[in-house]
Design a protein around this motif. Structure first.
Motif, PDB file in Angstrom:
ATOM      1  N   LEU A 500       0.831  -1.214   0.000  1.00 46.17           N
ATOM      2  CA  LEU A 500       0.000   0.000   0.000  1.00 46.17           C
ATOM      3  C   LEU A 500       0.860   1.256   0.000  1.00 46.17           C
ATOM      4  N   VAL A 501       1.873   1.286   0.880  1.00 43.41           N
ATOM      5  CA  VAL A 501       2.701   2.477   1.011  1.00 43.41           C
ATOM      6  C   VAL A 501       3.546   2.694  -0.244  1.00 43.41           C
ATOM      7  N   ASN A 502       4.070   1.624  -0.815  1.00 46.49           N
ATOM      8  CA  ASN A 502       4.920   1.748  -2.006  1.00 46.49           C
ATOM      9  C   ASN A 502       4.107   1.834  -3.292  1.00 46.49           C
ATOM     10  N   ALA A 503       2.755   1.730  -3.169  1.00 44.52           N
ATOM     11  CA  ALA A 503       1.854   1.812  -4.332  1.00 44.52           C
ATOM     12  C   ALA A 503       2.204   0.786  -5.396  1.00 44.52           C
ATOM     13  N   ARG A 504       2.671  -0.392  -4.926  1.00 44.85           N
ATOM     14  CA  ARG A 504       3.017  -1.435  -5.889  1.00 44.85           C
ATOM     15  C   ARG A 504       1.789  -2.200  -6.368  1.00 44.85           C
ATOM     16  N   ASP A 505       0.767  -2.230  -5.508  1.00 43.77           N
ATOM     17  CA  ASP A 505      -0.433  -3.020  -5.834  1.00 43.77           C
ATOM     18  C   ASP A 505      -1.659  -2.165  -5.523  1.00 43.77           C
ATOM     19  N   SER A 506      -2.342  -1.638  -6.567  1.00 48.24           N
ATOM     20  CA  SER A 506      -3.494  -0.754  -6.355  1.00 48.24           C
ATOM     21  C   SER A 506      -4.666  -1.482  -5.717  1.00 48.24           C
ATOM     22  N   SER A 507      -4.690  -2.798  -5.821  1.00 50.61           N
ATOM     23  CA  SER A 507      -5.799  -3.551  -5.222  1.00 50.61           C
ATOM     24  C   SER A 507      -5.766  -3.489  -3.701  1.00 50.61           C
ATOM     25  N   GLN A 508      -4.574  -3.157  -3.124  1.00 48.27           N
ATOM     26  CA  GLN A 508      -4.465  -3.038  -1.675  1.00 48.27           C
ATOM     27  C   GLN A 508      -5.039  -1.712  -1.159  1.00 48.27           C
ATOM     28  N   ASN A 509      -5.246  -0.775  -2.089  1.00 50.15           N
ATOM     29  CA  ASN A 509      -5.714   0.578  -1.709  1.00 50.15           C
ATOM     30  C   ASN A 509      -7.239   0.636  -1.841  1.00 50.15           C
ATOM     31  N   ALA A 510      -7.939   0.094  -0.855  1.00 48.93           N
ATOM     32  CA  ALA A 510      -9.394  -0.042  -0.921  1.00 48.93           C
ATOM     33  C   ALA A 510     -10.098   1.304  -0.753  1.00 48.93           C
ATOM     34  N   VAL A 511     -11.310   1.371  -1.316  1.00 51.40           N
ATOM     35  CA  VAL A 511     -12.172   2.535  -1.087  1.00 51.40           C
ATOM     36  C   VAL A 511     -12.721   2.450   0.331  1.00 51.40           C
ATOM     37  N   ILE A 512     -12.604   3.525   1.088  1.00 52.00           N
ATOM     38  CA  ILE A 512     -13.034   3.536   2.484  1.00 52.00           C
ATOM     39  C   ILE A 512     -14.459   4.062   2.570  1.00 52.00           C
ATOM     40  N   MET A 513     -15.282   3.402   3.396  1.00 58.94           N
ATOM     41  CA  MET A 513     -16.683   3.761   3.563  1.00 58.94           C
ATOM     42  C   MET A 513     -16.902   4.393   4.937  1.00 58.94           C
ATOM     43  N   ASP A 514     -17.962   5.193   5.017  1.00 60.50           N
ATOM     44  CA  ASP A 514     -18.309   5.835   6.284  1.00 60.50           C
ATOM     45  C   ASP A 514     -18.568   4.775   7.351  1.00 60.50           C
ATOM     46  N   GLY A 515     -17.974   4.945   8.538  1.00 57.77           N
ATOM     47  CA  GLY A 515     -18.130   3.985   9.627  1.00 57.77           C
ATOM     48  C   GLY A 515     -17.010   2.966   9.721  1.00 57.77           C
ATOM     49  N   ASP A 516     -16.105   2.943   8.726  1.00 57.44           N
ATOM     50  CA  ASP A 516     -14.990   1.989   8.772  1.00 57.44           C
ATOM     51  C   ASP A 516     -14.073   2.302   9.958  1.00 57.44           C
ATOM     52  N   LEU A 517     -13.469   1.249  10.497  1.00 58.26           N
ATOM     53  CA  LEU A 517     -12.471   1.377  11.552  1.00 58.26           C
ATOM     54  C   LEU A 517     -11.151   0.849  11.010  1.00 58.26           C
ATOM     55  N   VAL A 518     -10.163   1.733  10.924  1.00 61.39           N
ATOM     56  CA  VAL A 518      -8.841   1.369  10.404  1.00 61.39           C
ATOM     57  C   VAL A 518      -7.874   1.308  11.587  1.00 61.39           C
ATOM     58  N   THR A 519      -7.215   0.167  11.757  1.00 63.28           N
ATOM     59  CA  THR A 519      -6.230   0.029  12.835  1.00 63.28           C
ATOM     60  C   THR A 519      -4.892  -0.369  12.237  1.00 63.28           C
ATOM     61  N   VAL A 520      -3.879   0.227  12.797  1.00 66.10           N
ATOM     62  CA  VAL A 520      -2.502  -0.084  12.374  1.00 66.10           C
ATOM     63  C   VAL A 520      -1.761  -0.591  13.613  1.00 66.10           C
ATOM     64  N   THR A 521      -1.343  -1.837  13.577  1.00 61.87           N
ATOM     65  CA  THR A 521      -0.629  -2.431  14.714  1.00 61.87           C
ATOM     66  C   THR A 521       0.699  -3.000  14.230  1.00 61.87           C
ATOM     67  N   SER A 522       1.531  -3.251  15.219  1.00 61.50           N
ATOM     68  CA  SER A 522       2.805  -3.903  14.909  1.00 61.50           C
ATOM     69  C   SER A 522       2.584  -5.410  14.839  1.00 61.50           C
ATOM     70  N   ALA A 523       3.256  -6.032  13.925  1.00 63.80           N
ATOM     71  CA  ALA A 523       3.114  -7.487  13.774  1.00 63.80           C
ATOM     72  C   ALA A 523       3.552  -8.213  15.042  1.00 63.80           C
ATOM     73  N   GLU A 524       4.453  -7.605  15.848  1.00 61.16           N
ATOM     74  CA  GLU A 524       4.933  -8.221  17.078  1.00 61.16           C
ATOM     75  C   GLU A 524       4.115  -7.811  18.293  1.00 61.16           C
ATOM     76  N   SER A 525       3.110  -6.961  18.086  1.00 57.89           N
ATOM     77  CA  SER A 525       2.341  -6.447  19.212  1.00 57.89           C
ATOM     78  C   SER A 525       1.456  -7.523  19.809  1.00 57.89           C
ATOM     79  N   LYS A 526       1.247  -7.447  21.145  1.00 63.16           N
ATOM     80  CA  LYS A 526       0.335  -8.347  21.828  1.00 63.16           C
ATOM     81  C   LYS A 526      -1.005  -7.671  22.118  1.00 63.16           C
TER      82      LYS A 526
END
Length: 721
Positions: A500-526
Motif C-alpha cells: 500500500l505504502v509503495n503503491a506497488r499493488d493498487s488492489s491493496q488501496n481499498a475505497v473507504i466507507m463511512d463507519g470503517d475502523l482502520v487500525t494499524v498495529t505492529s506485527a509483534e504487538s500483543k
C-alpha cells in the motif's frame, strides 16, 4: 356652496379723485351743513349753516335761499346774486362742511350685499370693495347700474376692475343702485364624488364639469348609472363613460339651476378567498372588465403557499369554473383568466404539496413544492438551508408515501452534478440525510482519531495520510479495516501495508466507507482491537487469559445498543467467529474463549426496535432489550406514558408482514388497555420487532387508520438519527 371673493384691491385708480373738486358737483339735500365765506365781509359770512327740511338756508341780511337739489357751484352763484343787493362784486365761497348720509344700494353677487354710505368721489370700484368684493369670478359676473328713473345700464365689471380709469367706472350719487349677477347656476353634486356639495357652475356647463368641480368620482362610483334630477321632478340618466368618449360632447347637456347630480355607489363586487394576502371583497369598477388575475392582485396577490393551478370561480347560480391561474399568470394563457361577474367567489386554495427534509440540514422540516413546478432533491436541500458539514450525503434515502424507501446519492447530485441522482420529488416524500459516522484510525499512526469524508470518495491511502501516516516501518505494520454492512454483517480487510505504502499493488488501496475502523498495529504487538458498541473503542494490551468480557470491561463497558450475543472475533489471518457473551457480560462470569494477539473484536448494534407514535409523551423509536420480550406496557412506559387526551380504548399496532411491499401489515391490530372481564390485559401483549404502535387522540375513523398504515413503515426511519 363654493364661494370665491374678488375684491378691488388690485384695481388701478387713474382718474382724479380730489374730494374738493368732486364736492363742487355734489347735489345738496336737507341736513347738509355748509360754510359760506364772503371775502372782506365777515358780517355776511356764516361758518355753519344747515339745509333745512324745506331745502333752504337762512343767511344774515339776505334771508333764505333755496339750495336743495343744487350743486355747490349753483349755490355759490345763488348766494353771490343775493349779495349784489348789498355789495358790489362780492367774492363768495361755499363749502360742504358736513354732508348728510348718501346711500347707495349694492345687490347680488357680492360678498356683503346691502346699503352703503358713500364718500365723495366714490365710484363703482370703491363700492364693490366696500361690499367685500365679488362673490364670483369677474369673468362670470354681470353688472347693471341704475340711477333714479333711468333705464339700467350694463357695466363691463371685469374691465372696470382691471382698468380703474375706464369711463364706465362712474362717479356714484345718492340712491344709485349697483346690481351684480352671476353668469352661473347653482347645482348640487352628491354621492360617490370626492367633495360632494353645492357649486356655482358656469351657465352652459354640463354633468362632466359638475363632477369635475366636485373633485371627480371615487373608485366606488357607478359611473354608468348617474342621474340628474331637475327642480320639476324629472330625472335624466347619464352614462359618464359615454359622455367622455370621443365624439360624444353633445351628450353633455347643460345643467339648470337647482339640478341634483347623483353618482350612486357601485355594488358590483366579487369575493376572493384562500391563499391571498388580503382576502375579502374586491369591487368591479363600474363599466369596466375585471378578470381573475386582476382580482387576485387587488386582494394583495397570492401567498407563497397558493395552489395557483387549483383555483376556481363559483357563480351565484352555483356553477363552479376551474381556473389554472398558474397558466394565466406565468404563461399568460388568456383562456385561464375568465371575466368575473357580480357575486362571483374566487377561491385560491393553499397548496398542501410539500416534502419533508430530516437529518443533517440547516433547517429540517417541510419544503413546499411550488404549484405547477417541479422540485428536485438538490433544490429541496437548498430550501432547507443546505446540508451540514457532517451530513452523509451518499447515504441519504427517500421514503415515498407508500412506505417504500429508496437510496439516493446526494453527494453525486450536489457535488458532482450527476443529473440521474437529482431525482424529482413528489408530494409527501421524506428525505433523510443521516449523520456521517466518520472513519476512525487507531494504532500506530501520527494522528489517531476520527475523520469525516464522504463515503466512496476516499481511498485507504487518503485516510492514512489524514492521520499523519504510519509511525512504524511498513514492513512491520499490520493494517485492519473493519466494516459493518447494511445487513449487520461484519467484514475485515487486511491490506498489505508495504504494498500500500509503495503503491506497488493498487488492489491493496481499498475505497473507504463511512463507519470503517482502520487500525494499524505492529506485527509483534500483543494488542487486540475492539470496536462497535463499547464506550471506548480502540487498541488494548492483551493480558494472559483475557476473553471478550474482560476486553469489553476495559473498553468502558457496552453501550445500551450493544448486541452482546452476536460479537464478532477475527483472529490475525484467520476467519471471523461469532461469540455469545451476553450472559458472561451480564453476570461477570468467565467466558471460555481466550483472545489472541492481533484479534479484532466487533460489538454490533442491537437494531431490534419498535416505533411508538401519537398521543404519548415521548414518541419515537424504542429499543427491545436483547434476549428480552417487550410488552405493550413497557413500550408505553419507555415512551413516557399516554397523554391525557389519548384514546387508550383503541390503540393500533402495525406488525411485520413479509408479504407486504412495505413490510408492514395493511391493517392494524386494535387493542384496548381496559381489561375485559375474564380476558387477558393488552398491557402484557408482546410487541414484535419492527412493529409500529399508534396511540390515537380521540375516537378514530376507519379512514384514518388506512392513512396511518401508509406511513407506518416510514416511521422506523426515526431510528437513523
Amino acid at each position: 356652496m363654493m364661494t370665491q371673493i374678488f375684491t378691488g384691491i388690485d384695481v388701478v385708480f387713474a382718474q382724479n379723485t380730489n374730494p374738493s373738486r368732486a364736492s363742487q358737483e355734489e347735489v345738496l339735500a336737507p341736513d347738509d351743513v355748509l360754510g359760506i365765506t364772503v371775502l372782506d365781509h365777515p358780517e355776511f359770512s356764516v361758518d355753519n349753516v344747515t339745509v333745512g327740511s324745506d331745502g333752504k338756508i337762512q343767511l344774515p341780511l339776505t334771508g333764505s335761499i333755496f339750495v336743495a337739489k343744487k350743486t355747490l357751484r349753483q349755490v355759490t352763484e345763488a348766494v353771490r346774486k343775493a349779495l349784489l343787493r348789498e355789495l358790489r362784486d362780492p367774492q363768495v365761497t361755499v363749502t360742504l362742511k358736513l354732508a348728510h348720509p348718501r346711500r347707495v344700494f349694492v345687490l347680488g353677487a357680492v360678498v356683503k350685499p346691502g346699503i352703503y354710505e358713500i364718500k365723495p368721489g366714490w365710484r363703482i370700484t370703491e363700492i364693490i370693495a366696500a361690499a367685500g368684493g365679488l362673490a364670483v369670478r369677474p369673468e362670470l359676473a354681470e353688472a347693471a347700474f341704475t340711477r333714479g328713473q333711468q333705464a339700467p345700464k350694463s357695466l363691463d365689471i371685469a374691465r372696470i376692475l382691471a382698468v380703474g380709469s375706464d369711463p364706465s367706472n362712474v362717479l356714484l350719487k345718492e340712491d344709485d343702485v349697483v346690481r351684480i349677477s352671476s353668469r352661473t347656476v347653482q347645482v348640487n353634486v352628491a354621492g360617490q364624488v370626492k367633495n360632494p356639495g353645492s357649486y356655482d357652475l358656469p351657465i352652459g356647463n354640463g354633468v362632466v364639469e359638475a363632477i369635475a368641480i366636485a373633485g371627480g368620482p371615487t373608485e366606488r362610483a357607478a359611473k354608468t348609472q348617474i342621474t340628474v334630477k331637475h327642480l320639476d321632478g324629472t330625472v335624466q340618466a347619464v352614462d359618464l363613460a359615454k359622455l367622455m368618449a370621443p365624439g360624444n360632447a353633445a351628450l353633455n347637456f347643460a345643467l339648470k339651476a337647482g339640478d341634483l347630480v347623483m353618482l350612486p355607489e357601485s355594488r358590483a363586487h366579487v369575493t376572493v378567498r384562500g391563499a391571498v394576502l388580503k382576502p375579502g371583497y374586491v369591487d368591479i369598477p363600474d363599466g369596466e372588465v375585471l378578470r381573475a388575475t386582476e382580482a387576485i392582485a387587488l386582494a394583495g396577490g397570492a401567498t407563497t403557499q397558493a395552489a395557483l393551478s387549483k383555483a376556481s370561480v363559483t357563480r351565484q347560480d352555483g356553477t363552479v369554473i376551474p381556473v389554472d391561474l398558474f397558466k394565466a399568470l406565468v404563461r399568460g394563457e388568456a383562456g385561464q383568466n375568465p371575466q368575473l361577474q357580480d357575486g362571483d367567489v374566487v377561491v385560491l386554495p393553499e397548496s398542501r404539496t410539500h416534502v419533508t427534509i430530516r437529518g443533517l440540514v440547516t433547517k429540517p422540516g417541510y419544503v413546499d413544492i411550488p404549484d405547477g413546478e417541479v422540485l428536485r432533491a438538490t433544490e429541496a436541500i437548498a430550501l432547507a438551508g443546505g446540508a451540514l458539514p457532517l451530513a452523509a450525503l451518499s447515504k441519504a434515502t427517500i421514503t415515498r408515501l407508500d412506505g417504500t424507501v429508496t437510496p439516493i446519492d446526494l453527494y453525486k447530485a450536489l457535488v458532482l452534478g450527476d443529473k440521474n441522482s437529482n431525482v424529482v420529488l413528489t408530494a409527501d416524500d421524506v428525505i433523510d440525510i443521516p449523520k456521517s459516522i466518520g472513519i476512525t484510525v487507531l494504532g500506530n499512526v501520527a494522528k489517531p482519531g476520527t475523520y469525516t469524508v464522504e463515503a466512496g470518495t476516499a481511498l485507504l491511502s487518503d485516510i492514512l495520510a489524514l492521520a499523519g501516516g504510519l509511525n512504524i516501518k511498513p514492513e512491520d505494520a499490520r493494517i485492519n479495516v473493519s466494516r459493518t454492512l447494511a445487513t449487520g454483517k461484519q467484514i475485515i480487510l487486511n491490506p498489505v501495508a508495504l504494498s500500500l505504502v509503495n503503491a506497488r499493488d493498487s488492489s491493496q488501496n481499498a475505497v473507504i466507507m463511512d463507519g470503517d475502523l482502520v487500525t494499524v498495529t505492529s506485527a509483534e504487538s500483543k494488542k487486540v482491537i475492539i470496536s462497535g458498541q463499547v464506550q471506548r473503542p480502540g487498541e488494548y494490551e492483551l493480558n494472559e487469559g483475557d476473553s471478550v468480557p474482560e476486553l469489553i470491561a476495559r473498553a468502558g463497558g457496552p453501550t445500551l445498543a450493544a448486541a452482546l450475543s452476536r460479537i464478532s472475533v477475527t483472529p490475525l489471518g484467520g476467519t471471523s467467529q461469532t461469540v455469545d457473551a451476553y450472559q458472561a457480560v451480564q453476570t461477570g462470569q468467565k467466558l471460555n474463549f481466550p483472545l489472541g494477539k492481533g484479534d479484532f473484536v466487533v460489538v454490533p448494534e442491537n437494531k431490534r426496535t419498535v416505533v411508538i407514535l401519537g398521543a404519548v409523551n415521548k414518541a419515537g423509536a424504542i429499543l427491545i432489550p436483547e434476549k428480552e420480550t417487550l410488552t405493550l406496557a413497557t413500550a408505553l412506559g419507555l415512551a413516557g406514558g399516554p397523554q391525557k387526551e389519548a384514546a387508550v380504548k383503541e390503540i393500533g399496532i402495525f406488525r411485520k408482514d413479509p408479504t407486504s411491499p412495505t413490510g408492514q401489515s395493511e391493517k392494524p391490530l386494535i387493542v384496548s388497555l381496559q381489561q375485559k372481564k375474564g380476558g387477558p390485559s393488552a398491557l402484557n401483549m408482546p410487541i414484535e420487532e419492527g412493529s409500529v404502535i399508534y396511540v390515537p387522540e380521540g375516537k378514530q375513523s376507519s379512514t384514518i387508520w388506512s392513512k396511518i398504515s401508509s406511513l407506518a413503515s416510514a416511521a422506523l426511519a426515526l431510528t437513523r438519527f
